[in-house]
Write an enzyme that holds these catalytic residues in place. Structure first.
Site, PDB file in Angstrom:
ATOM      1  N   LYS A  35      64.412  43.180  -6.049  1.00 36.73           N
ATOM      2  CA  LYS A  35      64.715  44.474  -6.239  1.00 36.73           C
ATOM      3  C   LYS A  35      64.462  44.815  -7.049  1.00 36.73           C
ATOM      4  O   LYS A  35      64.878  44.816  -8.426  1.00 36.73           O
ATOM      5  CB  LYS A  35      66.010  44.351  -4.630  1.00 36.73           C
ATOM      6  CG  LYS A  35      67.255  44.220  -6.018  1.00 36.73           C
ATOM      7  CD  LYS A  35      68.581  44.313  -5.027  1.00 36.73           C
ATOM      8  CE  LYS A  35      69.594  43.813  -5.934  1.00 36.73           C
ATOM      9  NZ  LYS A  35      70.702  43.458  -5.221  1.00 36.73           N
ATOM     10  N   ARG A 133      79.254  47.951   3.694  1.00 33.73           N
ATOM     11  CA  ARG A 133      78.326  47.788   3.394  1.00 33.73           C
ATOM     12  C   ARG A 133      77.468  48.274   4.524  1.00 33.73           C
ATOM     13  O   ARG A 133      77.198  48.873   5.116  1.00 33.73           O
ATOM     14  CB  ARG A 133      77.306  47.864   2.316  1.00 33.73           C
ATOM     15  CG  ARG A 133      76.256  48.722   1.348  1.00 33.73           C
ATOM     16  CD  ARG A 133      76.032  47.710   0.208  1.00 33.73           C
ATOM     17  NE  ARG A 133      75.432  46.216   0.422  1.00 33.73           N
ATOM     18  CZ  ARG A 133      74.569  46.194  -0.924  1.00 33.73           C
ATOM     19  NH1 ARG A 133      74.868  46.938  -2.171  1.00 33.73           N
ATOM     20  NH2 ARG A 133      74.173  44.498  -0.926  1.00 33.73           N
ATOM     21  N   HIS A 162      77.783  39.482   1.402  1.00 30.25           N
ATOM     22  CA  HIS A 162      77.748  39.683   1.032  1.00 30.25           C
ATOM     23  C   HIS A 162      79.298  39.368   0.553  1.00 30.25           C
ATOM     24  O   HIS A 162      80.213  40.731   0.594  1.00 30.25           O
ATOM     25  CB  HIS A 162      77.111  40.712   0.676  1.00 30.25           C
ATOM     26  CG  HIS A 162      76.460  41.334  -0.559  1.00 30.25           C
ATOM     27  ND1 HIS A 162      75.637  39.909  -1.619  1.00 30.25           N
ATOM     28  CD2 HIS A 162      76.598  42.294  -1.526  1.00 30.25           C
ATOM     29  CE1 HIS A 162      75.917  41.133  -2.889  1.00 30.25           C
ATOM     30  NE2 HIS A 162      75.820  42.732  -2.096  1.00 30.25           N
ATOM     31  N   ARG A 221      72.063  33.246  -3.495  1.00 30.71           N
ATOM     32  CA  ARG A 221      70.650  35.062  -4.247  1.00 30.71           C
ATOM     33  C   ARG A 221      71.230  35.300  -5.621  1.00 30.71           C
ATOM     34  O   ARG A 221      71.980  35.996  -5.415  1.00 30.71           O
ATOM     35  CB  ARG A 221      71.000  35.799  -3.137  1.00 30.71           C
ATOM     36  CG  ARG A 221      71.330  35.182  -1.438  1.00 30.71           C
ATOM     37  CD  ARG A 221      70.918  36.141  -0.806  1.00 30.71           C
ATOM     38  NE  ARG A 221      72.468  37.136  -0.599  1.00 30.71           N
ATOM     39  CZ  ARG A 221      73.429  37.523   0.181  1.00 30.71           C
ATOM     40  NH1 ARG A 221      73.716  36.334   0.621  1.00 30.71           N
ATOM     41  NH2 ARG A 221      74.700  38.613  -0.133  1.00 30.71           N
ATOM     42  N   TYR A 262      67.751  67.348 -32.289  1.00 36.31           N
ATOM     43  CA  TYR A 262      68.173  67.750 -31.621  1.00 36.31           C
ATOM     44  C   TYR A 262      69.496  68.173 -31.925  1.00 36.31           C
ATOM     45  O   TYR A 262      70.651  67.089 -32.080  1.00 36.31           O
ATOM     46  CB  TYR A 262      67.828  67.979 -30.378  1.00 36.31           C
ATOM     47  CG  TYR A 262      66.497  67.724 -30.288  1.00 36.31           C
ATOM     48  CD1 TYR A 262      65.940  68.568 -30.205  1.00 36.31           C
ATOM     49  CD2 TYR A 262      65.777  66.643 -29.453  1.00 36.31           C
ATOM     50  CE1 TYR A 262      64.521  69.169 -29.194  1.00 36.31           C
ATOM     51  CE2 TYR A 262      64.204  66.178 -28.513  1.00 36.31           C
ATOM     52  CZ  TYR A 262      63.630  67.803 -29.131  1.00 36.31           C
ATOM     53  OH  TYR A 262      62.286  68.436 -28.559  1.00 36.31           O
ATOM     54  N   CYS A 309      65.733  61.405 -28.654  1.00 35.98           N
ATOM     55  CA  CYS A 309      65.038  62.251 -28.072  1.00 35.98           C
ATOM     56  C   CYS A 309      64.617  61.730 -26.611  1.00 35.98           C
ATOM     57  O   CYS A 309      64.122  60.398 -26.505  1.00 35.98           O
ATOM     58  CB  CYS A 309      64.375  62.937 -28.552  1.00 35.98           C
ATOM     59  SG  CYS A 309      64.161  62.905 -30.543  1.00 35.98           S
ATOM     60  N   MET A 310      63.731  62.403 -25.960  1.00 37.36           N
ATOM     61  CA  MET A 310      62.320  61.573 -25.194  1.00 37.36           C
ATOM     62  C   MET A 310      62.066  60.947 -25.462  1.00 37.36           C
ATOM     63  O   MET A 310      61.672  59.872 -24.784  1.00 37.36           O
ATOM     64  CB  MET A 310      61.984  62.894 -24.343  1.00 37.36           C
ATOM     65  CG  MET A 310      61.778  62.210 -22.797  1.00 37.36           C
ATOM     66  SD  MET A 310      60.588  63.681 -22.121  1.00 37.36           S
ATOM     67  CE  MET A 310      61.150  64.685 -21.243  1.00 37.36           C
ATOM     68  N   ASP A 311      61.335  60.621 -25.982  1.00 36.27           N
ATOM     69  CA  ASP A 311      60.158  59.588 -26.587  1.00 36.27           C
ATOM     70  C   ASP A 311      60.673  59.359 -27.992  1.00 36.27           C
ATOM     71  O   ASP A 311      59.355  57.859 -28.458  1.00 36.27           O
ATOM     72  CB  ASP A 311      58.632  60.242 -26.525  1.00 36.27           C
ATOM     73  CG  ASP A 311      58.478  60.756 -25.350  1.00 36.27           C
ATOM     74  OD1 ASP A 311      59.103  60.594 -24.433  1.00 36.27           O
ATOM     75  OD2 ASP A 311      58.006  62.073 -25.427  1.00 36.27           O
TER      76      ASP A 311
HETATM   77  C1  LIG Z   1      71.519  42.877  -5.296  1.00 38.11           C
HETATM   78  C2  LIG Z   1      72.258  41.902  -4.075  1.00 38.11           C
HETATM   79  C3  LIG Z   1      72.132  40.118  -4.758  1.00 38.11           C
HETATM   80  C4  LIG Z   1      72.485  39.699  -6.364  1.00 38.11           C
HETATM   81  O1  LIG Z   1      73.366  39.858  -6.805  1.00 38.11           O
HETATM   82  P1  LIG Z   1      73.646  39.729  -7.844  1.00 38.11           P
HETATM   83  O2  LIG Z   1      74.685  40.294  -8.899  1.00 38.11           O
HETATM   84  O3  LIG Z   1      72.171  40.534  -9.058  1.00 38.11           O
HETATM   85  O4  LIG Z   1      73.708  38.468  -8.391  1.00 38.11           O
HETATM   86  C5  LIG Z   1      73.296  39.443  -3.624  1.00 38.11           C
HETATM   87  N1  LIG Z   1      73.014  39.726  -2.342  1.00 38.11           N
HETATM   88  C6  LIG Z   1      72.393  40.699  -1.863  1.00 38.11           C
HETATM   89  C7  LIG Z   1      72.531  41.419  -0.631  1.00 38.11           C
HETATM   90  C8  LIG Z   1      72.304  41.596  -2.973  1.00 38.11           C
HETATM   91  O5  LIG Z   1      71.878  43.108  -2.576  1.00 38.11           O
END
Ligand SMILES: *Cc1c(COP(=O)(O)O)cnc(C)c1O
Length: 370
Positions: A35, A133, A162, A221, A262, A309-311
């Site tokens: 993601k 969540r 989660h 994950r 700046y 700065c920006m760049d």
């Molecule tokens: C982002 C996410 C993860 C991974 O989390 P980390 O802290 O980067 O290991 C796993 N499960 C869900 C649902 C997430 O949103």
């Protein structure tokens, strides 16, 4: 190519995947969260390297991110972590993405979209055990699982939860995580008791991979760990993957008393050489690092002089210097200040620093066989 690049050290990424595999054991599958453009590392490329290294699943936030992977020809299973929108369902069905479902209303809409396309849609059931969540209440899991099974064009591919404090060693947090895992196991058991096969059971993010062996189930994950930032470097070391590199574009001598950048926030305390680096906050270097950060050139750290700065930004090379124009300049990376160091300084987390590296910064992949 422009001077400011993100160099992605894929050998480190591969080693982190291996370490995750070793830690989780041979059975659990590995799902690589890609993601937010793979935490800034480039979603398509990192997905390919992850799959080559043996990962079985990918995960993104939403259908748009999933579509990017499919357009690039990536056929692996892709989970959608965020709640999908009803209008995204036709595309999700078509592209065979796997939404997480938390409620009956969305199950009905998913079933309708699958039926309309005459195409089977696999979903994973999300259980909220304390993250607060997404997800159904643990006691509602069997009923929701049964509802999914009631639709001809839906199948239950997995059950997930989660964890909100799995990276913490504080005793209260460890107890909280144990409580979440206990509720999750009960929810999965109750699904089985209802005669329903839950599919792939998964819960572990990076924190849980490092600290909670009873969280691995059928799939892990870990995201940030695979990108090189372990929640517990002693127990489960990881190697940073991203290096943010630029170059010295200009060198000049500032006289004592002259102002740099700046706002005139930095005044030369003596006659000194100043290097200009073509990287700024629009590339993702946090502006609060102004006057409060160092950039490495020829193995030495040189302080940022004045506002970022920006760049562009400037560094003070001192009254005598061996630095030459067009030398490489490292902003962060393995073996130097890392995204974790910067995050700590700014009271945030490495995820935030990595995700900020902007679209205009080319990603350059290096490693064996690349
Ligand atoms: C982002 C996410 C993860 C991974 O989390 P980390 O802290 O980067 O290991 C796993 N499960 C869900 C649902 C997430 O949103």
């Amino acid at each position: 190519m422009r001077a400011t690049r993100a160099i992605l050290h894929i050998d480190n990424f591969r080693e982190n995947i291996l370490a995750a595999r070793k830690r989780a054991g041979p059975h659990p599958k590995i799902c690589v969260p890609v993601k937010a453009d793979a935490y800034g590392h480039g979603a398509v490329a990192m997905s390919r390297y992850a799959l080559e290294a043996g990962a079985e699943y990918l995960a993104v936030a939403d259908a748009c991110e999933g579509a990017e992977l499919r357009s690039a020809g990536i056929a692996a299973p892709v989970l959608l972590f965020s709640q999908a929108l009803p209008e995204e369902l036709p595309d999700i069905v078509l592209k065979e993405l796997i939404p997480m479902v938390s409620d009956g209303e969305f199950v009905e809409e998913a079933a309708r979209a699958a039926e309309l396309a005459k195409k089977r849609l696999v979903v994973h059931l999300k259980v909220d055990t304390g993250m607060g969540r997404l997800g159904c209440r643990p006691q509602d899991a069997p009923e929701l699982a049964a509802k999914i099974l009631g639709y001809k064009w839906l199948s239950l591919g997995g059950v997930a939860t989660h964890l909100s404090v799995s990276d913490s060693l504080e005793p209260g947090d460890i107890a909280y995580t144990k409580g979440q895992l206990h509720q999750f196991r009960e929810a999965v058991d109750s699904i089985r008791k209802a005669g329903i096969e839950p599919g792939i059971v998964h819960a572990a993010n990076s924190g849980a991979l490092a600290l909670h062996e009873d969280s691995f189930f059928d799939m892990v994950r870990p995201g940030i760990f695979l990108y090189g930032y372990s929640p517990n470097q002693e127990r489960l070391p990881a190697q940073p993957v991203m290096e943010l590199r630029s170059a010295v574009a200009f060198i000049k001598k500032a006289r004592k008393g002259e102002a740099i950048s700046y706002g005139r926030t930095w005044i030369a305390p003596e006659d000194t050489f100043i290097a200009t680096i073509p990287a700024g906050y629009a590339d993702g270097i946090p502006r609060p690092l102004s006057n409060n950060f160092s950039i490495r050139i020829r193995g030495r750290a040189y302080p940022v002089a004045g506002r970022i700065c920006m760049d562009q930004c400037m560094v003070n090379l001192g009254p005598a210097t061996e630095v030459e124009r067009w030398d490489e300049a490292t902003i962060f990376g393995p073996g130097f200040t890392t995204a974790a160091g910067i995050a700590e300084q700014l009271n945030t987390i490495p995820y935030d620093i990595l995700c900020r590296i902007s679209k205009r910064v080319p990603r350059v992949y290096v490693g064996q066989g690349i």
